[in-house]
Motif scaffolding. Structure first.
Motif, PDB file in Angstrom:
ATOM      1  N   ALA A  26       0.752  -1.237  -0.132  1.00  0.00           N
ATOM      2  CA  ALA A  26      -0.058   0.033   0.031  1.00  0.00           C
ATOM      3  C   ALA A  26       0.993   1.218  -0.011  1.00  0.00           C
ATOM      4  N   GLY A  27       1.953   1.198   0.711  1.00  0.00           N
ATOM      5  CA  GLY A  27       2.837   2.450   1.029  1.00  0.00           C
ATOM      6  C   GLY A  27       3.543   2.512  -0.654  1.00  0.00           C
ATOM      7  N   LEU A  29       2.453   1.889  -3.466  1.00  0.00           N
ATOM      8  CA  LEU A  29       1.574   2.175  -4.582  1.00  0.00           C
ATOM      9  C   LEU A  29       0.957   3.699  -4.431  1.00  0.00           C
ATOM     10  N   LEU A  30       0.847   3.767  -2.808  1.00  0.00           N
ATOM     11  CA  LEU A  30       0.559   5.319  -2.742  1.00  0.00           C
ATOM     12  C   LEU A  30       1.959   6.411  -3.086  1.00  0.00           C
ATOM     13  N   GLY A  31       2.997   5.821  -2.707  1.00  0.00           N
ATOM     14  CA  GLY A  31       4.025   6.532  -3.169  1.00  0.00           C
ATOM     15  C   GLY A  31       4.240   6.915  -4.432  1.00  0.00           C
ATOM     16  N   GLY A  33       1.897   6.643  -6.928  1.00  0.00           N
ATOM     17  CA  GLY A  33       0.767   7.548  -7.458  1.00  0.00           C
ATOM     18  C   GLY A  33       0.989   8.918  -6.929  1.00  0.00           C
ATOM     19  N   ILE A  34       1.724   9.393  -6.015  1.00  0.00           N
ATOM     20  CA  ILE A  34       2.012  10.678  -5.443  1.00  0.00           C
ATOM     21  C   ILE A  34       3.307  11.003  -6.502  1.00  0.00           C
ATOM     22  N   GLY A  44       9.187   8.793  -5.268  1.00  0.00           N
ATOM     23  CA  GLY A  44       7.811   8.512  -4.656  1.00  0.00           C
ATOM     24  C   GLY A  44       7.546   7.091  -4.137  1.00  0.00           C
ATOM     25  N   GLY A  48       7.256   6.422  -0.236  1.00  0.00           N
ATOM     26  CA  GLY A  48       6.049   5.364   0.273  1.00  0.00           C
ATOM     27  C   GLY A  48       6.696   4.048   0.886  1.00  0.00           C
TER      28      GLY A  48
END
Length: 51
Positions: A26-27, A29-31, A33-34, A44, A48
């Motif tokens: 999750a970290g 993928l969030l990183g 995306g950002i 990123g 993340g």
């Protein structure tokens, strides 16, 4: 029926965190995306992963 755990039992009671194994993907993928929004996807992902 209530059962008591014996303090000297060979198998100690272990606490399991359900869903804790999803924090790393999750970290990442969030990183990602950002990072894609900011223009730096590699950085990123690393940020993340670190969080």
């Amino acid at each position: 029926m209530v059962t008591e755990e014996k303090p000297d039992s060979p198998e100690p009671h272990r606490h399991h965190r359900h869903g804790g194994y999803m924090l790393i993907p999750a970290g990442v993928l969030l990183g990602l995306g950002i990072g894609l929004l900011a223009g730096y996807p590699g950085s990123g992902v690393l940020i993340g992963l670190g969080l």
